[in-house]
Enzyme design. Structure first.
Site, PDB file in Angstrom:
ATOM      1  N   HIS A  39      23.638  13.165  28.764  1.00 33.86           N
ATOM      2  CA  HIS A  39      22.331  13.047  29.410  1.00 33.86           C
ATOM      3  C   HIS A  39      21.250  13.516  28.450  1.00 33.86           C
ATOM      4  O   HIS A  39      21.494  14.320  27.554  1.00 33.86           O
ATOM      5  CB  HIS A  39      22.250  13.901  30.673  1.00 33.86           C
ATOM      6  CG  HIS A  39      23.243  13.536  31.720  1.00 33.86           C
ATOM      7  ND1 HIS A  39      23.278  12.299  32.323  1.00 33.86           N
ATOM      8  CD2 HIS A  39      24.254  14.250  32.271  1.00 33.86           C
ATOM      9  CE1 HIS A  39      24.260  12.272  33.209  1.00 33.86           C
ATOM     10  NE2 HIS A  39      24.871  13.445  33.193  1.00 33.86           N
ATOM     11  N   CYS A  83      16.785   9.749  32.305  1.00 29.20           N
ATOM     12  CA  CYS A  83      17.883   9.899  31.360  1.00 29.20           C
ATOM     13  C   CYS A  83      18.076   8.532  30.712  1.00 29.20           C
ATOM     14  O   CYS A  83      18.338   7.559  31.415  1.00 29.20           O
ATOM     15  CB  CYS A  83      19.152  10.329  32.098  1.00 29.20           C
ATOM     16  SG  CYS A  83      20.646  10.282  31.102  1.00 29.20           S
ATOM     17  N   HIS A  86      21.308   6.561  31.451  1.00 30.92           N
ATOM     18  CA  HIS A  86      21.571   6.259  32.869  1.00 30.92           C
ATOM     19  C   HIS A  86      20.332   5.830  33.643  1.00 30.92           C
ATOM     20  O   HIS A  86      20.332   5.834  34.872  1.00 30.92           O
ATOM     21  CB  HIS A  86      22.230   7.479  33.535  1.00 30.92           C
ATOM     22  CG  HIS A  86      23.488   7.891  32.852  1.00 30.92           C
ATOM     23  ND1 HIS A  86      23.641   9.119  32.256  1.00 30.92           N
ATOM     24  CD2 HIS A  86      24.641   7.202  32.633  1.00 30.92           C
ATOM     25  CE1 HIS A  86      24.850   9.180  31.712  1.00 30.92           C
ATOM     26  NE2 HIS A  86      25.469   8.029  31.911  1.00 30.92           N
ATOM     27  N   MET A  91      18.757   7.140  37.319  1.00 32.60           N
ATOM     28  CA  MET A  91      18.664   8.575  37.026  1.00 32.60           C
ATOM     29  C   MET A  91      17.250   8.890  36.544  1.00 32.60           C
ATOM     30  O   MET A  91      16.953   8.882  35.347  1.00 32.60           O
ATOM     31  CB  MET A  91      19.716   8.978  35.995  1.00 32.60           C
ATOM     32  CG  MET A  91      19.906  10.470  35.893  1.00 32.60           C
ATOM     33  SD  MET A  91      21.411  10.870  34.981  1.00 32.60           S
ATOM     34  CE  MET A  91      21.280  12.649  34.980  1.00 32.60           C
TER      35      MET A  91
END
Length: 98
Positions: A39, A83, A86, A91
């Protein structure tokens, strides 16, 4: 840190938990790598100038559990971040600075 955000939920969802935090100007937020790494934290330049977005962002990827990033917010406003690996999975998070 004045607020802590998990990167990846305890149940393994690709989310920031909590998705929105509210702090005061001058306070900091800490993001802690939790599940389904890697991340990172990238601030969008919507409502924030590009230099501020770049300064707050942590583009390096966190792979290890417990690895963390912190950013201090000096100006009131709403800061949206995501992120990079993602983002397509949704995200995305928000820091509200009063």
């Amino acid at each position: 840190a004045n607020a802590t955000v998990k990167m990846g939920s305890d149940s393994g969802a690709l989310v920031f938990e909590p998705s929105t935090v509210t702090i005061k100007a001058g306070e900091e937020v800490k993001w802690v790598n939790n599940k389904l790494s890697p991340h990172n934290i990238v601030f969008a330049a919507d409502g924030v100038d590009a230099d501020t977005a770049a300064k707050l962002s942590h583009k390096g990827l966190a792979f290890a559990a417990g690895e963390s990033f912190t950013s201090t917010f000096t100006e009131p406003g709403t800061y949206t971040y995501y992120c990079e690996p993602h983002r397509g999975a949704g995200m995305v998070g928000k820091v509200v600075v009063d």
